[in-house]
Design an enzyme around this catalytic site. Structure first.
Site, PDB file in Angstrom:
ATOM      1  N   SER A 196     -35.597   5.079  10.970  1.00 38.56           N
ATOM      2  CA  SER A 196     -36.059   5.822  11.958  1.00 38.56           C
ATOM      3  C   SER A 196     -37.619   6.031  11.625  1.00 38.56           C
ATOM      4  CB  SER A 196     -35.472   7.320  12.224  1.00 38.56           C
ATOM      5  OG  SER A 196     -35.897   8.029  11.148  1.00 38.56           O
ATOM      6  N   ASP A 197     -38.335   6.348  12.810  1.00 34.00           N
ATOM      7  CA  ASP A 197     -39.892   6.799  12.613  1.00 34.00           C
ATOM      8  C   ASP A 197     -39.492   8.018  11.611  1.00 34.00           C
ATOM      9  OD1 ASP A 197     -42.470   7.034  12.391  1.00 34.00           O
ATOM     10  OD2 ASP A 197     -42.725   6.313  14.330  1.00 34.00           O
ATOM     11  N   CYS A 198     -40.738   8.562  11.332  1.00 31.88           N
ATOM     12  CA  CYS A 198     -40.749   9.702  10.110  1.00 31.88           C
ATOM     13  C   CYS A 198     -40.216  11.253  11.108  1.00 31.88           C
ATOM     14  CB  CYS A 198     -41.851   9.914   9.340  1.00 31.88           C
ATOM     15  SG  CYS A 198     -41.820   8.422   8.409  1.00 31.88           S
ATOM     16  N   CYS A 250     -36.835   2.380  14.752  1.00 37.15           N
ATOM     17  CA  CYS A 250     -36.663   3.044  16.289  1.00 37.15           C
ATOM     18  C   CYS A 250     -37.824   4.196  16.353  1.00 37.15           C
ATOM     19  CB  CYS A 250     -35.255   3.355  16.399  1.00 37.15           C
ATOM     20  SG  CYS A 250     -34.548   4.673  15.144  1.00 37.15           S
TER      21      CYS A 250
END
Ligand SMILES: *[C@@H]1O[C@H](CO)[C@@H](O)[C@H](O)[C@H]1NC(C)=O
Ligand SMILES: *[C@@H]1O[C@H](CO)[C@@H](O)[C@H](O)[C@H]1NC(C)=O
Ligand SMILES: *[C@@H]1O[C@H](CO)[C@@H](O)[C@H](O)[C@H]1NC(C)=O
Ligand SMILES: *[C@@H]1O[C@H](CO)[C@@H](O)[C@H](O)[C@H]1NC(C)=O
Ligand SMILES: *[C@@H]1O[C@H](CO)[C@@H](O)[C@H](O)[C@H]1NC(C)=O
Ligand SMILES: *[C@@H]1O[C@H](CO)[C@@H](O)[C@H](O)[C@H]1NC(C)=O
Length: 770
Positions: free
Chosen positions: A287-289, A255
């Site tokens: 999640s993206d970072c 996401c």
């Protein structure tokens, strides 16, 4: 062959001894005697039971320690740490901590061309083979303890705006092409090894969803609120993800940072759950970072860090890239915002993926891919496949009077001019690892024409000064033929950095003009870069005979360019993105609308909706041959009610009329498969050279309606055709999926009435009736 398991045991032993630091270890829990007695190691139990068994054994603290890309493991149970973040966009690369080129015997990996160039080949088997080759190298690196098992590629956001810094990573602007690429990448990369969804590696469809802005004017990806209407969501933003999951069977979704209509993507329960409930997603969602940390801190969407954790875990996100959940989940539990059950769900998904990857297998001697090693990386075969991708993808944009191909006998001395011509670090674009052996354009050309001279002209791609022009002029004057290499680099377009102009950077255009005015013959212009460039000046300048676009060609770029210039390979790639004029930069990049809106001077986006002028259109590309097409066979009429499938339309009356147009809702069509039809096309090569190129089949509907696409790609197939011969190709069209579009409510509709199929100049009318 017994050395591999032995090596594994040794690594397990050291990990079990409490040194859990090495992130991308290849240690296996169930190979250790300590763990093997636990039910999660019991191979007679099904994966879900084993995943639940492991969850049930963990303490709350051990569970929380799993919620990061760098998962801690549980030494007490013999479970080693696990690094979820490795990268493999167009070759194994070390943008994530899972890959390390200096911690073992593998020092480099094959760099395939950046995705946008491979996309231009429009060849599914090429895409599949390249993904498979990358996976072989990735798995070999994993076996050597230098990479993880879970990789965060492909990037399948639609290349919506030509300025997007990461458009280069994607297969372009057309949702159907991006979808098709995603399916081939995931299938090629994950492999499919039979029962219980076993995989060789895990691929990840990212970034879910409506993520395609980095940093532009006052906007950044971390806080951007993408305002997407239901119509564009259904027929532009969502289709690649649906295909990646449904057909590709990807085991991971990422996401994105951005919000979608005011809610952070990782907190959009409806959107995350749609993948599981409607598309059958089985896998984990990362999640993206740092995408969770920003929800409170930067987006101020939640009132506290704990609230952010609650909202993402309850929405269905499983791990966070970064350490945010490790730091704040305990307190979220103590405050009653998160329940242990929320974490158990996440861990079940995570362990299920690890089980499918064989992480909990006792031994892995029986799988061919567990035997891969350093000898399977940087192979001649992979290098040749990378070269094939460059050959097939390169697009010939202009070729006055058949200036190309060059004749070897007539080129005693060639000059390559431009800062990129002799730079091995520009070839890969972003997400580039350590190449096996990069060949610059100068090096590659020297193998063809010993008298190759080079002049940079500009110090670097930004080209802020004319200091090198003099040297370039001298080199150009002396050569028989001059090839200028211009275009973009990561200084213009990359992660966290969008372009502001579509023109060539700095003084590059001046360099081209200057050089082209002193040469004996017209020049050849080779353009690098992922995003389109407004080169209208070159298109219209007779001193520039030919223009080629070579994207970021990867480590073999320098080997392939001369093959194309000298006609050893006949180019046939087609642009996977519209090349807009500079005037497009007046369009706000943050405007997510795809459809044109004349009332506010908005021109729309991509070939499906854009109403303005183009420099070169989507699907454009020449060849040294000339192809023509004829549609040999295609239906003239499709009758929904008189179909051979009873009750094809599940709703009565079968159609709806609005604004004078009749249509059916796709969800009311009981069998979309029964509606598919083949189109037989004959392709003639009317030129003097054999060649391969993609046949692109478009359709448009005669009845039109505000928001209906100008045309859309309904099928493509790359074909090889010998000179003076013809080839027949069959393309199957799925009207539900590709001839339909979304209405303003986001419902997919198929117009009744006349549709036109188009290939080249050939058209065929087809009536769809109720
Ligand atoms: C593995 O599970 C099966 C089925 O529940 C059980 O019969 C068997 O005893 C278990 N094996 C071990 C070693 O615990
Ligand atoms: C890669 O491994 C080497 C040797 O183990 C280590 O020194 C280095 O810090 C690692 N690099 C990264 C980026 O983790
Ligand atoms: C988020 O906000 C913090 C605190 O203001 C700041 O330090 C950080 O750079 C911001 N992060 C991003 C990604 O904008
Ligand atoms: C292109 O960018 C890379 C990475 O930023 C840099 O190392 C290289 O020097 C640049 N090349 C040119 C020709 O500007
Ligand atoms: C080139 O010039 C532009 C504007 O004059 C400046 O923003 C940029 O930093 C310069 N780039 C380099 C690499 O010197
Ligand atoms: C498609 O790519 C594959 C793999 O490189 C290649 O073997 C095949 O010839 C290509 N098809 C065409 C028509 O070029």
């Amino acid at each position: 062959m017994s050395t591999v398991p032995l090596l594994l045991l040794l690594v397990v032993a050291s990990a079990g001894a409490g040194d859990g630091a090495a992130p991308a270890s290849n240690a296996r829990p169930c190979a250790s005697p300590a763990a093997s007695a636990y039910p999660f190691c019991n191979a007679t139990l099904p994966f879900p039971a084993r995943a639940r068994a492991l969850v049930s054994l963990l303490t709350l603290d051990e569970k929380i320690a799993q919620l990061s890309n760098t998962a801690a493991g549980a030494p007490r149970l013999g479970v080693p740490p696990f690094e979820w973040w490795s990268e493999s966009l167009h070759g194994v690369c070390d943008n994530g901590p899972g890959v390390n080129f200096s911690s073992g015997p593998v020092r480099s990996a094959t760099i395939f061309p950046q995705v946008i160039l491979s996309a231009a080949a429009f060849n599914r088997s090429l895409w599949r083979a390249a993904a498979r080759a990358i996976a072989v190298e990735a798995r070999a690196m994993h076996n050597a303890g230098q990479a993880g098992l879970t990789f965060w590629a492909p990037n399948i956001n639609v290349f919506r705006d030509p300025r997007w810094g990461r458009g280069q990573e994607t297969p372009g602007e057309d949702p159907a092409v991006v979808s098709a690429y995603s399916v081939e990448y995931v299938k090629g990369f994950q492999g499919d090894y039979g029962e219980e969804g076993r995989m060789m590696l895990s691929a990840c469809c990212k970034h879910y969803i409506a993520y395609d802005l980095e940093k532009w004017r006052g906007f950044t990806r971390y806080t951007f609120n993408a305002k997407v209407n239901a119509q564009d969501m259904e027929d532009t933003y969502q289709p690649p993800f649906k295909s990646c999951i449904q057909e590709g069977r990807a085991s991971c979704l990422m996401c994105s940072y951005n919000q979608v209509n005011g809610v952070p993507a990782c907190a959009r329960k409806d959107i995350l759950q749609r993948a599981r409930d409607e598309w059958g997603f089985q896998g984990y969602i990362t999640s993206d970072c740092d995408a969770v940390a920003i929800i409170h801190e930067n987006q101020t969407y939640t009132a506290s860090d704990e609230d952010s954790i609650a909202v993402v875990l309850k929405a269905g996100m499983d791990i966070n890239c970064g350490s945010f959940l490790i730091r704040h989940t305990k307190s979220a539990i103590e405050k009653g915002k998160v329940q242990e059950e929320d974490i158990n769900h996440a861990l079940f998904n995570l362990f299920s993926v690890q089980l499918r990857l064989g992480f909990f297998d006792k031994t892995n001697e029986n799988q061919w891919f567990t035997q891969l090693g350093p000898n399977n990386v940087c192979t001649t075969e992979h290098r040749e496949l990378a070269a094939e991708a460059v050959r097939q993808g390169t697009v010939l944009l202009k070729n006055d009077n058949g200036f190309l191909p060059l004749k070897r006998s007539e080129v005693g001395h060639i000059a390559l001019i431009g800062p990129a011509a002799n730079d091995p670090y520009i070839l890969g674009g972003d997400y580039t690892g350590v190449p096996c052996h990069s060949t610059t354009f100068v090096k590659g050309m020297q193998a063809y024409v010993p008298k190759t001279t080079f002049a940079a002209g500009c110090k670097d791609v930004p080209c802020n000064s004319t200091d090198g022009f003099g040297e370039a002029i001298e080199a150009a004057k002396r050569a028989d033929v001059v090839v200028l290499i211009a275009g973009l680099n990561l200084t213009e377009e990359t992660e966290d950095h969008d372009r502001v102009s579509l023109l060539l950077p700095g003084r590059q255009m001046d360099l081209i003009h200057t050089v082209a005015s002193v040469t004996k013959k017209p020049v050849v212009l080779v353009l690098m870069g992922g995003g389109p460039v407004d080169v209208s000046f070159a298109k219209h300048d007779p001193r520039i005979a030919s223009i080629l676009w070579i994207g970021y060609p990867g480590e073999v770029g320098g080997n392939v360019l001369p093959e194309i210039l000298f006609g050893k390979y006949n180019p046939g790639g087609k642009l996977p993105i519209t090349w807009y004029p500079e005037s497009f930069t007046a369009v706000p990049m943050d405007d997510m609308n795809m459809r044109a809106d004349a009332s506010r001077g908005y021109p729309g986006r991509t070939y499906r909706f854009y109403t303005g002028d183009v420099v070169y259109g989507f699907g454009y590309g020449l060849s040294y041959s000339k192809y023509s097409y004829s549609i040999l066979q295609a239906p003239k009429k499709i009758s929904l009610s008189r179909s051979s499938v009873p009750d094809l339309i599940s709703r009565k009356p079968a159609y709806t009329r609005r604004d004078g147009v009749d249509y059916v809702q796709v969800e009311d069509i009981a069998s979309c498969e029964a509606l598919q039809f083949p189109v037989h096309i004959s392709v003639s090569n009317d030129g003097a050279m054999d060649g391969s190129h993609p046949v692109l089949l478009f359709a448009s509907s005669k009845p039109s309606f505000p928001g209906s696409p100008i045309k859309q790609l309904v099928g493509f197939e790359r074909v090889h055709t010998a000179a003076g011969r013809s080839t027949d190709v069959e393309i199957t069209v799925d009207p539900c999926k590709l001839m339909s579009f979304a209405n303003t409510e986001g419902t997919r509709v198929l117009f009744l009435g006349t549709h036109v199929l188009m290939v080249g100049d050939e058209e065929h009318e087809l009536l769809i009736e109720a």
